[in-house]
Design a protein around this motif. Structure first.
Motif, PDB file in Angstrom:
ATOM      1  N   LEU A 107      83.651  18.216 -25.868  1.00 11.22           N
ATOM      2  CA  LEU A 107      83.332  17.600 -24.582  1.00 11.22           C
ATOM      3  C   LEU A 107      82.545  18.516 -23.652  1.00 11.22           C
ATOM      4  CD1 LEU A 107      86.754  15.837 -23.959  1.00 11.22           C
ATOM      5  CD2 LEU A 107      84.628  14.766 -24.714  1.00 11.22           C
ATOM      6  N   GLN A 108      82.783  19.828 -23.726  1.00  6.83           N
ATOM      7  CA  GLN A 108      82.059  20.753 -22.855  1.00  6.83           C
ATOM      8  C   GLN A 108      80.854  21.387 -23.555  1.00  6.83           C
ATOM      9  OE1 GLN A 108      84.358  23.717 -20.794  1.00  6.83           O
ATOM     10  NE2 GLN A 108      85.999  22.311 -20.248  1.00  6.83           N
ATOM     11  N   LYS A 109      80.670  21.096 -24.850  1.00  5.83           N
ATOM     12  CA  LYS A 109      79.569  21.679 -25.622  1.00  5.83           C
ATOM     13  C   LYS A 109      79.626  23.215 -25.579  1.00  5.83           C
ATOM     14  CE  LYS A 109      77.863  17.530 -26.202  1.00  5.83           C
ATOM     15  NZ  LYS A 109      78.027  16.811 -27.475  1.00  5.83           N
ATOM     16  N   CYS A 110      80.835  23.768 -25.594  1.00  2.80           N
ATOM     17  CA  CYS A 110      80.981  25.218 -25.567  1.00  2.80           C
ATOM     18  C   CYS A 110      81.318  25.716 -26.963  1.00  2.80           C
ATOM     19  CB  CYS A 110      82.066  25.630 -24.566  1.00  2.80           C
ATOM     20  SG  CYS A 110      83.710  25.103 -25.050  1.00  2.80           S
ATOM     21  N   THR A 123      87.679  20.806 -26.111  1.00  9.89           N
ATOM     22  CA  THR A 123      86.777  21.533 -25.227  1.00  9.89           C
ATOM     23  C   THR A 123      85.420  21.764 -25.878  1.00  9.89           C
ATOM     24  OG1 THR A 123      88.711  22.619 -24.260  1.00  9.89           O
ATOM     25  CG2 THR A 123      86.573  23.576 -23.760  1.00  9.89           C
ATOM     26  N   TRP A 127      91.236  24.128 -21.195  1.00 13.90           N
ATOM     27  CA  TRP A 127      90.094  23.367 -20.661  1.00 13.90           C
ATOM     28  C   TRP A 127      89.381  24.123 -19.559  1.00 13.90           C
ATOM     29  CZ3 TRP A 127      87.256  19.294 -21.908  1.00 13.90           C
ATOM     30  CH2 TRP A 127      86.455  18.689 -20.921  1.00 13.90           C
ATOM     31  N   THR A 128      90.139  24.836 -18.744  1.00 15.78           N
ATOM     32  CA  THR A 128      89.539  25.565 -17.612  1.00 15.78           C
ATOM     33  C   THR A 128      89.247  27.026 -17.963  1.00 15.78           C
ATOM     34  OG1 THR A 128      91.775  25.988 -16.749  1.00 15.78           O
ATOM     35  CG2 THR A 128      90.580  24.099 -15.862  1.00 15.78           C
ATOM     36  N   HIS A 129      89.424  27.393 -19.229  1.00 17.72           N
ATOM     37  CA  HIS A 129      89.100  28.736 -19.736  1.00 17.72           C
ATOM     38  C   HIS A 129      89.844  29.837 -18.979  1.00 17.72           C
ATOM     39  CE1 HIS A 129      85.836  26.883 -22.042  1.00 17.72           C
ATOM     40  NE2 HIS A 129      85.560  26.207 -20.949  1.00 17.72           N
ATOM     41  N   TYR A 163      81.657  11.132 -25.820  1.00 14.67           N
ATOM     42  CA  TYR A 163      80.675  12.216 -25.807  1.00 14.67           C
ATOM     43  C   TYR A 163      79.450  11.816 -26.633  1.00 14.67           C
ATOM     44  CZ  TYR A 163      82.561  13.405 -30.454  1.00 14.67           C
ATOM     45  OH  TYR A 163      82.969  13.359 -31.761  1.00 14.67           O
TER      46      TYR A 163
END
Length: 215
Positions: free
Chosen positions: A179-182, A176, A211-213, A51
């Motif tokens: 890697l997802q910047k959430c 998460t 990961w998929t919320h 990342y």
């Protein structure tokens, strides 16, 4: 505090590993910029994921003897020969910009959104286990299969199983965020760890669901 001096990268190109406290990061050096990135082992993806953390541009000034290079501070845009960041942060900036926000740069555990609260809760929770029974020295990213024998003598099995699920969820949330910047609010993290939904899940399913919320 971490620092990079423009003199230290003179004549260098390619990717190099650097130490950030106990963490290892990587710097990719090009002629007109440097890129700082990290990697994280994600069990949701079955391997290492890279990342990007920050890109810092390099400015050149012609001199009578060739050219002189400077970093361009990502915050103020001024030319600087050195850039800095605190041990518990990943973003570099010049000393002037660092000084402006010296208090806001301190890591506040209860500022929702980052990894600090997740890691704080993770290490508090894992300290309840008997870690002498595992060969793992680095506990995050977490994989429950290495901790099956770590139940303390007087801990109920139901509580032990819940702790393993909570640790799996916290580790997956950390992946998460990076890697997802959430981001996750403090309320969400506390609610998830104590939810009946988490208790009902199989440990192996938790990383993908986080990961998929879906929870």
């Amino acid at each position: 505090m971490n620092a990079i001096d423009i003199k230290d990268i003179k004549g260098l190109s390619g990717t190099y590993s650097v130490k950030f406290g106990k963490e290892k990061k990587y710097i990719k050096i090009d002629d007109d910029n440097i890129t700082l990135f990290g990697r994280i082992k994600s069990y949701a993806h079955g391997g290492w994921c890279h990342y990007k953390i920050q890109e810092i541009f390099i400015s050149k000034q012609k001199t009578g003897f060739g050219e002189r290079k400077f970093f361009v501070c990502p915050e103020c845009g001024e030319r600087r020969t050195k850039i800095y960041c605190y041990e518990n942060r990943e973003k570099f900036k010049c000393r002037s910009c660092l000084g402006k926000n010296i208090y806001s740069e301190r890591c506040n555990l209860y500022d929702g959104g980052g990894t600090a609260l997740i890691e704080y809760k993770f290490f508090n929770l894992i300290s309840e286990l008997d870690l002498s029974k595992t060969s793992k020295k680095r506990h995050i990213p977490f994989n429950s299969r290495y901790y099956g024998a770590c139940k303390p003598k007087h801990m109920r099995y139901e509580k032990f199983e819940l702790i393993l699920k909570q640790l799996t969820a916290l580790s997956a949330m950390r992946d998460t965020v990076i890697l997802q910047k959430c981001s996750y609010s403090t309320q969400y993290i506390n609610g998830l760890l104590n939810s009946n939904s988490l208790k009902k899940l199989k440990i192996m399913d938790i990383p993908d669901i986080i990961w998929t919320h879906e929870i």
